[in-house]
Write an enzyme that holds these catalytic residues in place. Structure first.
Site, PDB file in Angstrom:
ATOM      1  N   ASN A 127      33.897  44.113  33.177  1.00  0.00           N
ATOM      2  CA  ASN A 127      33.325  44.719  34.457  1.00  0.00           C
ATOM      3  C   ASN A 127      32.215  45.671  34.240  1.00  0.00           C
ATOM      4  O   ASN A 127      32.242  46.939  34.690  1.00  0.00           O
ATOM      5  CB  ASN A 127      34.589  45.400  34.954  1.00  0.00           C
ATOM      6  N   GLU A 157      42.709  37.568  33.856  1.00  0.00           N
ATOM      7  CA  GLU A 157      43.349  37.714  35.277  1.00  0.00           C
ATOM      8  C   GLU A 157      43.972  36.611  35.535  1.00  0.00           C
ATOM      9  O   GLU A 157      43.986  35.896  36.517  1.00  0.00           O
ATOM     10  CB  GLU A 157      42.106  37.863  36.434  1.00  0.00           C
ATOM     11  N   ASN A 206      37.242  34.415  33.399  1.00  0.00           N
ATOM     12  CA  ASN A 206      38.019  35.132  34.239  1.00  0.00           C
ATOM     13  C   ASN A 206      38.614  34.099  35.122  1.00  0.00           C
ATOM     14  O   ASN A 206      37.563  33.775  36.119  1.00  0.00           O
ATOM     15  CB  ASN A 206      37.570  36.255  34.988  1.00  0.00           C
ATOM     16  N   TYR A 216      40.744  42.498  29.534  1.00  0.00           N
ATOM     17  CA  TYR A 216      40.254  42.778  30.989  1.00  0.00           C
ATOM     18  C   TYR A 216      40.274  44.133  31.237  1.00  0.00           C
ATOM     19  O   TYR A 216      41.337  44.643  31.379  1.00  0.00           O
ATOM     20  CB  TYR A 216      41.280  41.738  31.933  1.00  0.00           C
ATOM     21  N   ASP A 222      36.283  39.889  30.489  1.00  0.00           N
ATOM     22  CA  ASP A 222      35.680  40.534  31.729  1.00  0.00           C
ATOM     23  C   ASP A 222      35.740  42.074  31.330  1.00  0.00           C
ATOM     24  O   ASP A 222      36.495  42.649  31.493  1.00  0.00           O
ATOM     25  CB  ASP A 222      36.295  40.268  32.840  1.00  0.00           C
ATOM     26  N   ASP A 259      35.963  33.072  41.048  1.00  0.00           N
ATOM     27  CA  ASP A 259      34.437  33.784  41.245  1.00  0.00           C
ATOM     28  C   ASP A 259      33.867  33.897  40.115  1.00  0.00           C
ATOM     29  O   ASP A 259      32.772  34.645  40.309  1.00  0.00           O
ATOM     30  CB  ASP A 259      34.886  35.119  42.230  1.00  0.00           C
ATOM     31  N   HIS A 260      34.414  33.685  39.128  1.00  0.00           N
ATOM     32  CA  HIS A 260      33.575  33.770  37.506  1.00  0.00           C
ATOM     33  C   HIS A 260      33.467  32.492  37.249  1.00  0.00           C
ATOM     34  O   HIS A 260      34.063  31.433  37.792  1.00  0.00           O
ATOM     35  CB  HIS A 260      34.350  34.634  36.599  1.00  0.00           C
TER      36      HIS A 260
END
Length: 295
Positions: free
Chosen positions: A185, A46, A18, A124, A183, A285-286
């Site tokens: 989530n 993303e 991501n 995603y 991802d 951030d990943h």
């Protein structure tokens, strides 16, 4: 890289990453990572830009779906050889009830590799939110919404479980293994979240989300390759908040996944997370999640 950077000379190296905005990730050094890691296949999530802004990736063919929401979502699969087939939810609308509402959002792309009997999908999944009963005004970063985002994610999960089953079986009938990257989530087990007790009331680790993950995985369906390789111990984490010292203290979540049909899962040999050595070197951030599969 502290847990990666080794290039595999044989087999198949597959990355899921991501990028949290491909243009921002490239400014931070994404292309250097891609050259150094040299994966055979890379699923990116993303992208967060229009199709014209994704750009080219030297040595790769990119199958992309950026959706129709400017600056949001967007997925891509990079392959060394042009794939035999590409399917997105725009070109091949999902058949599962409830997913058509998400088809324009740039959340899913699937390719049949041309050089081996493997279908690779990249997802995603919506982040979601808290159910109404867990929302506390003043203690949330976002304005309470009465559980609307949570309900929307639950609709996606229900529909995607059916669509995933259909796509996995279609690959099987075509004589192909199936690999889902992305991802999601969702973190499944206590080992997947550093502060798992507090996370039980957070989106991504709610009981109903963890139950869903358990329902789509299993020894006869899709195997959680990373957990199988890493074993029954904490980690490997793939996401850390930009805020505070989460990255330095390694306080994070495992929400990025490789889910493979049993035959492919048995050929998985190594998992690595390409976590950068310092916060200022982060690409996203990943961190990239890389698995090596034997031929």
């Amino acid at each position: 890289m502290s847990e990666g950077g080794r290039v595999c000379d044989t087999g198949l190296t597959v990355a899921s990453f991501n990028v949290n905005g491909i243009r921002a990730a490239r400014r931070r050094g994404f292309d250097d990572w891609l050259i150094r890691r040299n994966p055979d296949v890379a699923g990116l999530q993303e992208l967060r830009c229009g199709a014209d802004d994704v750009g080219e990736f030297a040595g790769y063919t990119a199958a992309i779906d950026v959706g129709t929401i400017p600056g949001r979502n967007g997925v891509a699969i990079l392959t060394r050889t042009a794939p035999a087939a590409v399917r997105t939810w725009l070109t091949h609308p999902p058949k599962a009830r409830g997913l058509n509402a998400f088809a324009h959002e740039g959340r899913y792309v699937e390719v049949d590799l041309a050089d081996r009997p493997l279908t690779v999908a990249n997802i995603y999944l919506p982040k979601g939110g808290l159910p109404a009963e867990l929302q506390r005004p003043g203690s949330m970063r976002e304005k309470p919404d009465g559980g609307a985002k949570h309900a929307r994610k639950q609709r996606f999960l229900a529909g995607f479980a059916r669509e995933l089953q259909r796509n996995r079986l279609a690959a099987q009938r075509a004589g192909r293994d199936f690999l889902l990257l992305g991802d999601l989530n969702v973190a499944h087990l206590e080992h997947d979240v550093t502060n798992w007790r507090a996370a039980r009331k957070m989106e991504g680790f709610l009981p109903e989300e963890r139950e869903w993950f358990g329902e789509i995985t299993g020894p006869r369906r899709l195997v959680d390759v990373v957990r199988a390789l890493h074993g029954d111990r904490p980690g490997p984490l793939t996401w850390w908040s930009w805020a505070g010292e989460s990255f330095v203290k390694d306080v994070g979540w495992r929400i990025d996944h490789h889910l493979a049909t049993p035959g492919l899962a048995r050929r998985a040999q190594r998992v690595e997370v390409d976590k950068e050595p310092a916060p200022e070197l982060r690409l996203s951030d990943h961190a990239p999640l890389v698995v090596e599969y034997a031929e």
